[in-house]
Design an enzyme around this catalytic site. Structure first.
Site, PDB file in Angstrom:
ATOM      1  N   HIS A 271      33.378  37.948  52.187  1.00  0.00           N
ATOM      2  CA  HIS A 271      33.617  36.618  52.316  1.00  0.00           C
ATOM      3  C   HIS A 271      33.335  35.801  54.061  1.00  0.00           C
ATOM      4  O   HIS A 271      33.676  35.529  54.197  1.00  0.00           O
ATOM      5  CB  HIS A 271      34.062  35.751  51.337  1.00  0.00           C
ATOM      6  CG  HIS A 271      34.803  36.077  50.009  1.00  0.00           C
ATOM      7  ND1 HIS A 271      32.927  35.474  49.459  1.00  0.00           N
ATOM      8  CD2 HIS A 271      34.857  36.923  49.474  1.00  0.00           C
ATOM      9  CE1 HIS A 271      33.842  35.795  47.964  1.00  0.00           C
ATOM     10  NE2 HIS A 271      34.260  36.586  47.883  1.00  0.00           N
ATOM     11  N   ASP A 334      39.591  39.777  47.752  1.00  0.00           N
ATOM     12  CA  ASP A 334      38.001  40.252  46.738  1.00  0.00           C
ATOM     13  C   ASP A 334      36.517  40.162  46.933  1.00  0.00           C
ATOM     14  O   ASP A 334      36.292  39.807  48.430  1.00  0.00           O
ATOM     15  CB  ASP A 334      38.606  38.171  46.259  1.00  0.00           C
ATOM     16  CG  ASP A 334      37.987  37.539  47.546  1.00  0.00           C
ATOM     17  OD1 ASP A 334      38.507  37.374  47.822  1.00  0.00           O
ATOM     18  OD2 ASP A 334      37.022  36.281  46.182  1.00  0.00           O
ATOM     19  N   GLU A 335      35.950  40.639  46.415  1.00  0.00           N
ATOM     20  CA  GLU A 335      34.591  41.315  46.093  1.00  0.00           C
ATOM     21  C   GLU A 335      34.085  41.157  47.527  1.00  0.00           C
ATOM     22  O   GLU A 335      32.978  40.711  47.658  1.00  0.00           O
ATOM     23  CB  GLU A 335      33.582  39.271  45.950  1.00  0.00           C
ATOM     24  CG  GLU A 335      34.601  38.579  44.327  1.00  0.00           C
ATOM     25  CD  GLU A 335      33.792  37.657  44.087  1.00  0.00           C
ATOM     26  OE1 GLU A 335      33.849  37.411  42.841  1.00  0.00           O
ATOM     27  OE2 GLU A 335      33.839  36.502  45.076  1.00  0.00           O
ATOM     28  N   ALA A 336      34.387  42.549  48.119  1.00  0.00           N
ATOM     29  CA  ALA A 336      33.813  43.135  49.107  1.00  0.00           C
ATOM     30  C   ALA A 336      33.179  44.169  48.794  1.00  0.00           C
ATOM     31  O   ALA A 336      33.448  45.509  49.178  1.00  0.00           O
ATOM     32  CB  ALA A 336      35.462  43.355  50.375  1.00  0.00           C
ATOM     33  N   PHE A 337      32.418  43.989  48.204  1.00  0.00           N
ATOM     34  CA  PHE A 337      31.658  44.915  47.201  1.00  0.00           C
ATOM     35  C   PHE A 337      30.946  45.742  48.036  1.00  0.00           C
ATOM     36  O   PHE A 337      30.846  47.601  47.801  1.00  0.00           O
ATOM     37  CB  PHE A 337      30.692  44.192  46.252  1.00  0.00           C
ATOM     38  CG  PHE A 337      31.142  43.132  45.580  1.00  0.00           C
ATOM     39  CD1 PHE A 337      32.043  43.244  45.308  1.00  0.00           C
ATOM     40  CD2 PHE A 337      30.469  41.689  45.477  1.00  0.00           C
ATOM     41  CE1 PHE A 337      32.558  42.881  44.201  1.00  0.00           C
ATOM     42  CE2 PHE A 337      30.529  41.439  44.177  1.00  0.00           C
ATOM     43  CZ  PHE A 337      31.661  41.035  43.706  1.00  0.00           C
TER      44      PHE A 337
END
Ligand code: TNX
Length: 554
Positions: A271, A334-337
């Site tokens: 993000h 979050d969501e640090a893919f």
């Protein structure tokens, strides 16, 4: 009444305004001791002790600066609608003779945030151990008055308070809401208004999601382009914006005056597109990505293998901590893919140490769970399935949880299929769904003692104005607030629904937009037998708002 075609005279205008106000305020629901949201711990009505607030009433408080500040706030709340002077004085032993007394005590039984409120024919006494407790008592007092008390202009009303007593204290110490100011930027004035909404419902934390792919919203002197370049974008190509340090301090102090702690979030390592646009040296390939104004997630990250990344994080966290009197720094996670496995946990552990160096306690989304425990660490759980072994494991290693279940507490979810704003990836969340869960028993295996509290996040991919924010918060925010504050023994949908109904006229009187949720029995307008339709009140948003407010709202 239709406006005459000629220029209306002053008397006509006054009559029209009066009629409009009367409609807004109708009906005068009987304000009763048992109609408070969040539900108090214990209520003992005594109708023989009703008290009428009159023009000669005074506010007295223990002569102590924080208690007097609460008394001033009480005066500010009551003066506009009543038109009464309500002078405030500090005294050694405040007593409710013909007025409202705010009394600090050392009765430990009330707890650090609890209060006792007693209404007798002599007046009102609120007793608490701390100014925070007095402040919560004041919020209850406000709800005991007729809805017209919320009017910004004087109203001819009978300001009757129901006799009896309330003894109250919260179930959880952390009760919060989050505003995403990154996807869309919101002016300081809008944020202050959100603070007011939190305060009404005894929430004590405002989490600001300050950074994301679409914008960086906080000035950092040592990395100035974060705000000037990274802040110049937002979803949908609006102008974006950022808070100067003075702006941010204003939010923090306005919140503190309402016993609300601001929790700043700098979302890492993902993000971060806006940061990479400003400082390409932090990108894995050191090439500036194009600015991002759409709403996908998971593609950006700061380079965990580059030492400069940790200089950047230490500088940012240091400056944000210096703006933060509260104990928490939220690091996202979050969501640090694209940052996986040991690289991700190694990164998180290093950032947790950087937070500790600022003297603050780390909070992060529950994706942080696999990283090593850090002293005091708090995970914000946003799952939709309470079976979560990784989070349970982190709790067993010492983490505490803030609960924000996506399918109950995410206030960016639509209420119903036809809600024009919001998303539905976690399902639809009507008021009942927001209310019907138990934070003390939600994640399998996690005991209530490991739950610090609850938080309702509002992501703003589709939210562009203060009125949009209000429509998504109200009436669901009070549901989450009640889960955070009220003892489980008071929980019950039917009772909550009926108590909540009385708040519609309060919001209408205050000019606050809300969603007229069909499952709430909003009071019937006595004049024509219809339920009042909460209207969209045009609301000024700050000076640097170039957005056109969406026209497809309810
Ligand atoms: C997931 S919840 C996100 C956000 C989005 C949100 C939209 C979380 C920690 N990450 O980036 O804005 O869904 O509902």
């Amino acid at each position: 009444m239709p406006l005459p075609t000629r220029e209306p005279d002053a008397a006509t205008l006054a009559r029209v305004a009066e009629q409009a106000a009367a409609e807004l305020l109708a009906p005068p629901a009987p304000a009763r001791l048992a109609e408070v949201v969040p539900a108090p711990q214990r209520v003992l009505p005594d109708p023989s002790e009703d008290w009428l607030l009159t023009a000669d009433a005074v506010i007295v408080a223990t002569a102590d600066a924080p208690a007097l500040a609460v008394a001033e706030r009480l005066g500010e709340l009551l003066r506009p609608a009543t038109g009464f002077p309500l002078p405030v004085t500090g005294v050694a032993r405040p007593a409710a003779s013909g007025g409202i007394a705010l009394v600090l005590t050392d009765d430990a039984g009330l707890g650090t945030e609890g209060y006792r409120l007693v209404v007798t024919r002599a007046g009102v006494t609120i007793t608490a151990v701390t100014a925070a407790g007095l402040f919560y008592g004041v919020q209850t007092l406000r709800q005991l008055l007729p809805p017209a008390i919320e009017s910004p202009a004087p109203v001819g009303e009978h300001w009757l308070l129901p006799g009896g007593s309330i003894t109250d204290q919260p179930r959880f110490p952390y009760r919060g809401a989050m505003l995403d100011v990154a996807r869309h930027f919101f002016a300081v004035e809008d944020v202050l208004r959100v603070v007011d909404h939190l305060a009404r419902y005894k929430l004590n934390h405002l989490h600001l999601h300050l950074t994301d792919d679409q914008g960086w919203r906080i000035a950092v002197d040592s990395w100035p382009r974060l705000a000037t370049v990274g802040g110049a974008t937002e979803v949908g190509n609006g102008p974006g914006g950022h808070y100067t340090k003075a702006d941010y301090r204003r939010i923090v102090s306005y919140a503190a005056a309402r016993h609300i702690t601001v929790v700043p979030e700098v979302d890492l390592p993902g993000h971060t597109n806006a940061a990479l646009v400003a400082y390409p040296e932090l990108a894995p390939d050191k090439v500036a990505p194009p600015p991002y104004t759409d709403t996908e997630v998971g593609f950006s990250y700061v380079d965990p293998a580059n030492e400069r990344t940790y200089d950047f994080i230490a500088d940012v966290l240091g400056e944000v901590a210096a703006l933060t009197p509260g104990p928490w720094l939220h690091i996202g996670g979050d969501e640090a893919f694209k940052v996986k496995g040991g690289v991700y946990t190694g990164f998180v552990e290093r950032v947790q140490r950087l937070v500790a160096r600022t003297g603050r306690t780390v909070v992060g989304w529950h994706q942080l769970a696999p990283a090593a425990h850090a002293e005091g660490r708090v995970l914000q759980w946003w799952g939709t399935d309470g079976e979560d072994p990784a989070t349970l494991d982190a709790v067993q290693r010492g983490a505490r949880l803030i609960l924000s279940p996506g399918n109950h507490a995410y206030l960016d979810m639509k209420y119903a299929p036809d809600t024009p704003l919001g998303q539905d990836w976690a399902g639809l969340i009507d008021v009942r769904r927001a209310y019907e869960w138990d934070p003390g028993a939600h994640v399998t295996g996690v005991p209530e003692a490991a739950v610090l509290g609850v938080e309702a996040p509002l992501w703003t991919e589709s939210i562009t104005s203060l009125a949009d924010i209000e429509v998504m918060l109200l009436p669901r925010l009070p549901a989450i607030a009640e889960l955070g504050w009220s003892p489980r023994a008071t929980h019950g949908w039917a009772g909550f629904r009926d108590r909540l109904a009385g708040h519609g006229p309060r919001w209408a009187a205050a000019g606050i937009a809300f969603h007229p949720a069909p499952e709430i029995p909003w009071p019937v307008n006595q004049a024509d037998g219809t339920r009042p339709t909460p209207r969209r009140i045009p609301i000024q948003t700050g000076p640097n708002r170039a957005h056109v407010s969406r026209t497809d709202n309810p």
